[in-house]
Write a protein that holds these residues in place. Structure first.
Motif, short mmCIF file in Angstrom:
data_model
loop_
_atom_site.label_atom_id
_atom_site.label_comp_id
_atom_site.label_asym_id
_atom_site.label_seq_id
_atom_site.Cartn_x
_atom_site.Cartn_y
_atom_site.Cartn_z
N VAL B 64 87.86 124.00 -41.05
CA VAL B 64 89.23 123.11 -40.60
C VAL B 64 88.87 121.63 -41.22
CG1 VAL B 64 90.28 122.08 -38.47
CG2 VAL B 64 88.85 123.98 -38.13
N LYS B 86 93.80 126.27 -51.43
CA LYS B 86 94.69 127.12 -50.51
C LYS B 86 95.80 127.44 -51.30
CE LYS B 86 96.06 126.39 -46.14
NZ LYS B 86 96.41 125.82 -44.89
N TYR B 93 91.77 127.68 -45.23
CA TYR B 93 91.47 126.29 -44.54
C TYR B 93 92.73 126.12 -43.63
CZ TYR B 93 88.67 125.39 -48.56
OH TYR B 93 87.69 125.51 -49.66
N ARG B 94 92.32 125.47 -42.41
CA ARG B 94 93.23 124.92 -41.44
C ARG B 94 93.13 123.35 -41.77
NH1 ARG B 94 92.26 125.33 -35.54
NH2 ARG B 94 94.27 124.27 -35.27
N ILE B 96 94.89 119.85 -40.50
CA ILE B 96 95.43 119.29 -39.44
C ILE B 96 95.43 117.77 -39.34
CG2 ILE B 96 95.25 119.06 -36.76
CD1 ILE B 96 93.46 121.45 -36.79
N GLU B 163 99.14 121.38 -40.24
CA GLU B 163 99.57 121.25 -39.21
C GLU B 163 99.53 119.82 -38.65
OE1 GLU B 163 96.81 124.48 -37.89
OE2 GLU B 163 97.23 123.88 -36.10
N GLU B 201 88.40 120.54 -31.31
CA GLU B 201 88.04 121.61 -32.02
C GLU B 201 86.74 122.27 -31.86
OE1 GLU B 201 91.34 122.80 -33.53
OE2 GLU B 201 89.75 123.89 -34.30
#
Lengths: 187, 244
Positions: B64, B86, B93-94, B96, B163, B201
């Motif tokens: 993350v 990515k 990977y996230r 944020i 996101e 998280e």
């Protein structure tokens, strides 16, 4: 057994290029439009506001853009910045997660803002600009630009948002300490 | 603006207009912007490129990646080199981005063409926006009080490469104090937003019994923002929702 929590890079490992994500997007970003004609703007429209070298950079889709040596030399005053593992925070949260932070507060201005202020001051300097104008929210950007302009011998005029001017008086003092010619104009 | 409302807190959108006007009227002055534009996001990628090498030294890959967003430049700086991986290497990977609930450009804004400034002097930019006349409330994270979002960051949101989440300032400062009392560094109010998301998280990881590797951008220290900490520690700080 001692746990490594910092991962320092040496000065010679300072990146040599900036990375342009525009080169790798699967579809392009819709271009900026002229408000009157609603047609994509042309570079000449930005010339009253930005120097030609930054206008070209703004539109570039080159993947790797070389960092000019004079910019790298100034970056070397505080870069590469630390990467630190937050083991104490992990323990306090009793989490199995590993938390790392990239610390951009290590710059003279205390934030990441000089990374672009230094580049912009340099490109303006070689384009013949004598003074830069800008606005600042919390004061961190104005301070960083005043710092960068001082290093490259440019004047700097900062328009500061009124509520921040009132909330953060030390930012104005930072600008004055670096700039001499930096002005704060509460709006 | 002040003649209409002398108590107007002003906004980045207004100050941008004044600075541009000054540059346009002068023969040897140019304007400089601290965020939003492509070349600014470009310059900031020095952050993420260094972080990639440093994470390799640590022998870990992030799961993350988190950063706060005002105009988007510190977030772009850390995340764009990872977002490249990515796209090109299909890394899972996230990514944020974190913003204030009182200025929720991405979580509550619209993706459309809008002016970058209040007085309508800039070109129209395709970005997440709350509208260029939006007046952000007087939160302490002054650097996040901007109606729009970098077009490149907006595009990442549109393409599903990242996101966004939003938090109110009292929760943000609670997280900031937790960080200061464990790690020592007093964060600037802006990256304290990222810290709040990091802590959430990490707590999720504890609840799920899962180890994840979280990387975030601590984009600045808060030693010049201590009046904000005063407001929080004395109990005066309130949460402010977006006004319009």
């Amino acid at each position: 057994m001692k746990q490594h929590i910092t991962f320092p890079l040496s000065a010679s490992e300072l990146p040599t290029h900036w990375y342009n994500l525009l080169a790798d997007f699967p579809e392009p970003v819709p271009p900026p439009l002229h408000p009157g004609t609603k047609q994509p703007i042309t570079p000449d429209m930005l010339e009253p506001v930005f120097p030609k070298n930054l206008i070209m950079q703004e539109a570039s889709t080159e993947r790797w853009i070389e960092i000019p040596e004079p910019v790298r030399e100034v970056y070397a005053l505080y870069r590469p910045t630390p990467l630190i593992r937050a083991v104490r925070l992990e323990r306090a949260l009793q989490t199995p997660a590993h938390i790392y932070y990239k610390y951009e507060g290590a710059s003279p201005a205390g934030s990441h803002k000089p990374n672009t202020a230094i580049a912009q001051a340099y490109y303006n300097k070689i384009a013949g600009t004598k003074r830069l104008t800008t606005e600042t929210g919390a004061g961190q950007w104005g301070s960083s630009l005043a710092f960068a302009c001082r290093l490259f011998g440019l004047e700097c005029t900062v328009y500061m948002v009124r509520v921040s001017f009132e909330q953060k008086p030390y930012r104005k003092l930072l600008m004055q300490t670096w700039g001499g010619n930096s002005l704060c104009k509460p709006k | 603006m002040l003649s209409q409302d002398p108590n107007s807190p002003g906004s980045l959108g207004i100050a941008i207009s004044e600075a541009i006007e000054d540059a346009v009227k002068s023969t040897d002055a140019k304007y400089s912007l601290g965020s939003v534009l492509n070349h600014v996001c470009l310059h900031q990628t020095i952050i993420g490129q260094e972080a990639i090498k440093q994470m390799e030294m640590a022998g870990e890959e992030p799961d993350v990646i988190i950063g706060c967003i005002g105009g988007g430049s510190n977030f772009a700086g850390l995340s764009f080199p990872f977002i490249r991986k990515k796209i090109v290497e299909k890394k899972p990977y996230r990514v944020i981005a974190v913003e204030p609930t009182s200025c929720p450009s991405v979580t509550k804004g619209e993706l459309r063409y809008d002016f970058g400034d209040t007085a309508e002097m800039t070109p129209l930019l395709m970005m997440y926006t709350l509208g260029h006349k939006f007046m952000p409330p007087r939160i302490h994270a002054g650097g996040l009080r901007y109606h729009g979002m970098a077009p490149m960051v907006s595009h990442c949101v549109k393409l599903g490469l990242m996101e966004a989440v939003a938090y109110p300032q009292t929760k943000v400062f609670e997280a900031a104090v937790t960080f200061a009392r464990t790690e020592g560094i007093i964060p600037a109010p802006e990256p304290a937003h990222a810290i709040k998301a990091v802590i959430d998280e990490a707590i999720k990881c504890r609840e799920e019994g899962r180890k994840r590797v979280i990387l975030f951008n601590l984009s600045g220290h808060g030693l010049l923002d201590l009046s904000a900490y005063d407001s929080y520690l004395s109990g005066k700080m309130k949460d402010v929702e977006e006004s319009n």
